[in-house]
Design a protein around this motif. Structure first.
Motif, short mmCIF file in Angstrom:
data_model
loop_
_atom_site.label_atom_id
_atom_site.label_comp_id
_atom_site.label_asym_id
_atom_site.label_seq_id
_atom_site.Cartn_x
_atom_site.Cartn_y
_atom_site.Cartn_z
N UNK A 54 18.65 -25.13 -41.51
CA UNK A 54 19.02 -25.20 -40.10
C UNK A 54 20.45 -24.71 -39.89
N UNK A 55 20.69 -24.15 -38.72
CA UNK A 55 22.02 -23.70 -38.36
C UNK A 55 22.79 -24.84 -37.71
N UNK A 56 24.06 -24.91 -38.00
CA UNK A 56 24.92 -25.94 -37.43
C UNK A 56 25.10 -25.71 -35.93
N UNK A 57 25.17 -26.80 -35.19
CA UNK A 57 25.39 -26.69 -33.75
C UNK A 57 26.85 -26.97 -33.37
N UNK A 58 27.73 -27.06 -34.39
CA UNK A 58 29.16 -27.22 -34.09
C UNK A 58 29.66 -25.98 -33.35
N UNK A 59 30.65 -26.15 -32.48
CA UNK A 59 31.14 -24.99 -31.72
C UNK A 59 31.83 -23.97 -32.63
N UNK A 60 31.71 -22.72 -32.23
CA UNK A 60 32.36 -21.64 -32.96
C UNK A 60 33.87 -21.67 -32.71
N UNK A 61 34.61 -21.01 -33.57
CA UNK A 61 36.06 -20.89 -33.39
C UNK A 61 36.31 -19.66 -32.51
N UNK A 62 36.91 -19.88 -31.38
CA UNK A 62 37.20 -18.78 -30.46
C UNK A 62 38.71 -18.57 -30.45
N UNK A 63 39.11 -17.33 -30.63
CA UNK A 63 40.54 -17.00 -30.72
C UNK A 63 40.87 -15.84 -29.79
N UNK A 64 41.94 -15.99 -29.09
CA UNK A 64 42.39 -14.89 -28.22
C UNK A 64 43.21 -13.92 -29.05
N UNK A 100 30.92 -11.33 -30.10
CA UNK A 100 30.10 -12.14 -29.18
C UNK A 100 29.62 -13.41 -29.88
N UNK A 101 29.32 -14.43 -29.11
CA UNK A 101 28.85 -15.69 -29.68
C UNK A 101 27.49 -15.54 -30.33
N UNK A 102 26.66 -14.68 -29.77
CA UNK A 102 25.30 -14.51 -30.29
C UNK A 102 25.26 -13.87 -31.67
N UNK A 103 26.23 -13.01 -31.96
CA UNK A 103 26.25 -12.29 -33.24
C UNK A 103 27.05 -13.02 -34.32
N UNK A 104 27.73 -14.09 -33.97
CA UNK A 104 28.60 -14.79 -34.92
C UNK A 104 27.78 -15.64 -35.88
N UNK A 105 28.18 -15.58 -37.14
CA UNK A 105 27.51 -16.37 -38.19
C UNK A 105 27.74 -17.84 -37.91
N UNK A 106 26.70 -18.64 -38.11
CA UNK A 106 26.78 -20.09 -37.97
C UNK A 106 26.47 -20.74 -39.32
#
Length: 143
Positions: free
Chosen positions: A76-86, A37-43
């Motif tokens: 601070x955590x980066x606000x760059x988008x996460x890498x999403x992979x199918x 999930x996006x919420x649990x992903x390290x930033x």
């Protein structure tokens, strides 16, 4: 400015670079983690530095009396988008078959690590030079 103040400034710089190195190491160690999930992903995280303003204003009124060092305001955590992979076959895939990877750029982190390491080394050299100057000053009266 007293030579003793140089040690305070150098120490605050080394402390700040230590935080920077630890943050970079954390980013690199989590770069290949995967989440469902996006919420649990390290930033990626970055420290924020500033001059110690209370000491800076005191040094303006008394330039000989105090020093201005570096203060760590926070991380601070980066606000760059996460890498999403199918990848529906991955054990961490969500119900739609996607996995989420951190927004850590290893090349940037390695450059950041080299920069922080060299800044730390510079602060050590400054403290050593101040120590040598104090030692030479003390030895002037011995001859």
């Amino acid at each position: 400015m007293s030579l003793y103040n140089v040690f305070d400034i150098s120490a605050s710089g080394m402390s700040a670079q230590n935080v920077r190195l630890n943050t970079t190491a954390s980013n690199i160690s989590n770069a290949n983690s995967v989440s469902s999930s996006q919420d649990e992903t390290y930033r990626a995280r970055q420290p924020v530095f500033a001059a110690e303003l209370t000491k800076a204003s005191a040094s303006m009124s008394n330039p000989q009396g105090s020093s201005v060092g570096v203060k760590v305001l926070g991380i601070v955590e980066s606000d760059k988008p996460l890498q999403i992979e199918y990848n529906p076959n991955h054990p961490s895939a969500d119900k739609d078959g996607y996995i989420y990877k951190p927004n850590v750029n290893i090349v940037e982190e390695m450059a950041n690590m080299i920069s922080a390491s060299r800044s730390y080394e510079t602060n050590v050299q400054i403290a050593d030079a101040a120590k040598q100057m104090l030692s030479k000053t003390l030895s002037l009266g011995q001859r």
